[in-house]
Design a protein around this motif. Structure first.
Motif, short mmCIF file in Angstrom:
data_model
loop_
_atom_site.label_atom_id
_atom_site.label_comp_id
_atom_site.label_asym_id
_atom_site.label_seq_id
_atom_site.Cartn_x
_atom_site.Cartn_y
_atom_site.Cartn_z
N ALA A 111 0.83 -1.20 0.00
CA ALA A 111 0.00 0.00 0.00
C ALA A 111 0.86 1.25 0.00
CB ALA A 111 -0.92 0.00 1.21
N THR A 112 1.94 1.24 0.78
CA THR A 112 2.85 2.39 0.83
C THR A 112 3.52 2.62 -0.51
OG1 THR A 112 3.28 1.89 3.17
CG2 THR A 112 4.79 3.41 2.08
N MET A 113 3.92 1.54 -1.18
CA MET A 113 4.55 1.67 -2.50
C MET A 113 3.56 2.21 -3.53
SD MET A 113 6.81 -1.87 -2.49
CE MET A 113 7.67 -1.57 -4.02
N THR A 197 -8.30 -5.48 3.54
CA THR A 197 -9.33 -4.59 3.00
C THR A 197 -8.79 -3.18 2.81
OG1 THR A 197 -11.08 -5.89 4.05
CG2 THR A 197 -11.64 -3.66 3.35
N VAL A 198 -8.12 -2.66 3.83
CA VAL A 198 -7.54 -1.31 3.74
C VAL A 198 -6.53 -1.23 2.60
CG1 VAL A 198 -6.08 0.37 4.93
CG2 VAL A 198 -7.94 -0.75 6.16
N VAL A 199 -5.69 -2.23 2.50
CA VAL A 199 -4.67 -2.23 1.44
C VAL A 199 -5.32 -2.32 0.07
CG1 VAL A 199 -2.73 -3.50 0.46
CG2 VAL A 199 -2.88 -3.16 2.93
N ALA A 200 -6.33 -3.17 -0.08
CA ALA A 200 -7.01 -3.31 -1.37
C ALA A 200 -7.66 -1.99 -1.79
CB ALA A 200 -8.06 -4.42 -1.29
N VAL A 201 -8.27 -1.29 -0.84
CA VAL A 201 -8.90 0.00 -1.14
C VAL A 201 -7.85 1.02 -1.58
CG1 VAL A 201 -10.13 1.96 -0.12
CG2 VAL A 201 -10.89 -0.37 0.36
N ILE A 202 -6.71 1.05 -0.89
CA ILE A 202 -5.65 2.00 -1.24
C ILE A 202 -5.11 1.72 -2.64
CG2 ILE A 202 -3.29 2.73 -0.69
CD1 ILE A 202 -3.98 2.37 2.26
N ILE A 203 -4.84 0.45 -2.94
CA ILE A 203 -4.30 0.10 -4.26
C ILE A 203 -5.32 0.41 -5.35
CG2 ILE A 203 -3.59 -1.84 -5.71
CD1 ILE A 203 -2.23 -3.05 -3.30
N LEU A 204 -6.59 0.10 -5.09
CA LEU A 204 -7.63 0.39 -6.08
C LEU A 204 -7.77 1.90 -6.30
CD1 LEU A 204 -9.88 -0.69 -7.91
CD2 LEU A 204 -11.43 -0.56 -5.94
N PHE A 205 -7.72 2.66 -5.20
CA PHE A 205 -7.83 4.13 -5.30
C PHE A 205 -6.69 4.71 -6.13
CE2 PHE A 205 -6.20 8.14 -3.54
CZ PHE A 205 -7.25 8.99 -3.87
N THR A 206 -5.46 4.31 -5.82
CA THR A 206 -4.31 4.85 -6.55
C THR A 206 -4.34 4.43 -8.01
OG1 THR A 206 -2.99 2.96 -5.78
CG2 THR A 206 -2.83 4.99 -4.52
N VAL A 231 1.37 -0.02 -10.00
CA VAL A 231 0.31 -0.18 -8.99
C VAL A 231 -0.48 -1.46 -9.26
CG1 VAL A 231 -1.81 0.84 -8.09
CG2 VAL A 231 0.15 2.29 -8.57
N LEU A 232 -0.72 -1.76 -10.53
CA LEU A 232 -1.43 -3.00 -10.87
C LEU A 232 -0.63 -4.22 -10.43
CD1 LEU A 232 -3.99 -4.00 -12.30
CD2 LEU A 232 -2.67 -4.15 -14.41
N LEU A 233 0.70 -4.14 -10.55
CA LEU A 233 1.55 -5.23 -10.08
C LEU A 233 1.45 -5.38 -8.57
CD1 LEU A 233 3.69 -7.38 -10.60
CD2 LEU A 233 5.43 -5.60 -10.45
N HIS A 234 1.34 -4.26 -7.85
CA HIS A 234 1.16 -4.33 -6.39
C HIS A 234 -0.15 -5.05 -6.05
CE1 HIS A 234 4.67 -2.05 -6.03
NE2 HIS A 234 4.15 -0.83 -6.09
N GLY A 235 -1.17 -4.83 -6.87
CA GLY A 235 -2.43 -5.55 -6.66
C GLY A 235 -2.24 -7.05 -6.84
#
Length: 306
Positions: A111-113, A197-206, A231-235
């Motif tokens: 999420a930070t990345m 959930t928090v991480v998924a929301v952050i990645i989706l938002f970015t 960002v897609l790779l982070h997902g």
């Protein structure tokens, strides 16, 4: 918490010594290959200044160190369980806390990345101080209290057995034995759901924000598109981490259709859904990056030609 000791059951007996030897001989070389890949990438980071001047690469190096600690603690627990080694809780609990904290740390780092890519695209000239390469350690240090507080709470709410002395009574260091109360199970499930959930929301938002920015810009679309793919790779890396939560499903399927022993089911789940995803996640990210991939290729070519 999803670590190795939750999936490996049973002690060493005369009937399964060969099985234990095979399992150890598979896990240890695999872990050594992982360590070699991580050591090469960290050596490249330290040896080349341009990587240490980038917040993105610093965060990636931190993820490499975190995943190494996670696998190291898990493999140690694996060896202790396979060998039936028992020791006091004063040594077992810190090892379990490290394994849990590093497991939960990976999605937070992802999420930070993703946020770092978001900041780099939307604030290229006026980047917040904390996101600069010389101050990114502030964010890294702030992640550790978040990672550690939940495992500490988990162990603090466990049911204490009067017959077990924390300093002297030897126990088998397995999470399912040490943390077996129902309230702990619910707490771990809620914590894992919250984290992912928090991480998924952050990645989706970015990802969505960078995608919209790509459509607006007429210039420098290449860098914005590259950030979107990152960002897609982070997902995808997050999905690899979440494979650990499919273990109850695979256990049911194996029990229904295969006549496997419980310890073999646990070993299969750990190797396929914990060990391999942890290995693939940083390796895929490292080899995908063009700059890092070039240095990795040069390093391995130099080793081969020697």
């Amino acid at each position: 918490m999803q670590n190795l000791t939750e999936f490996v059951t049973g002690n060493v007996t005369s009937n399964n010594i060969l099985s234990v030897i095979i399992k150890v001989c598979v896990v240890i070389p695999f872990f050594c290959v992982f360590l070699c890949c991580i050591a090469v990438m960290l050596h490249i980071f330290v040896s080349h200044r341009q990587f240490m001047d980038s917040s993105r690469y610093i965060l990636f190096a931190y993820m490499l160190i975190n995943d190494t600690l996670q696998l190291l603690s898990s493999v140690l627990l694996f060896l202790f369980v396979m060998g039936g080694v028992k020791f006091s809780l004063v040594y077992c609990i810190p090892l379990l806390i490290i394994s849990t904290a590093t497991f939960q740390s990976t999605p937070l780092i992802l999420a930070t990345m993703s946020l770092e890519r978001y900041v780099a695209i939307f604030y290229p000239l006026q980047r917040p101080v904390a996101w600069r390469s010389d101050r990114i350690w502030i964010i890294i240090l702030s992640l550790w209290p978040i990672n550690c507080i939940f495992p500490i709470i988990d162990h603090s709410i466990r049911e204490h057995d009067p017959a077990v002395d924390i300093l002297s009574t030897p126990v088998l260091c397995k999470a399912q034995l040490i943390n077996s109360s129902q309230i702990q199970t619910l707490f771990r499930a809620a914590t894992s759901i919250l984290f992912f959930t928090v991480v998924a929301v952050i990645i989706l938002f970015t990802y969505v924000r960078i995608l919209l920015e790509t459509r607006k810009l007429r210039q420098d679309k290449a860098s914005v598109s590259k950030a979107m793919h990152t960002v897609l790779l982070h997902g995808f890396q997050l999905l690899l981490c979440m494979l650990a939560f499919t273990i109850p499903i695979t256990e049911r399927v194996i029990v229904l259709y295969f006549n496997w022993r419980p310890e073999n089911i646990g070993y299969f789940n750990f190797f396929c859904f914990i060990l391999i995803p942890r290995f693939l996640s940083p390796v895929i990210y490292g080899f995908r990056d063009q700059s890092l991939r070039g240095y990795i290729r040069k390093h391995f070519c130099a080793v081969v030609t020697k």
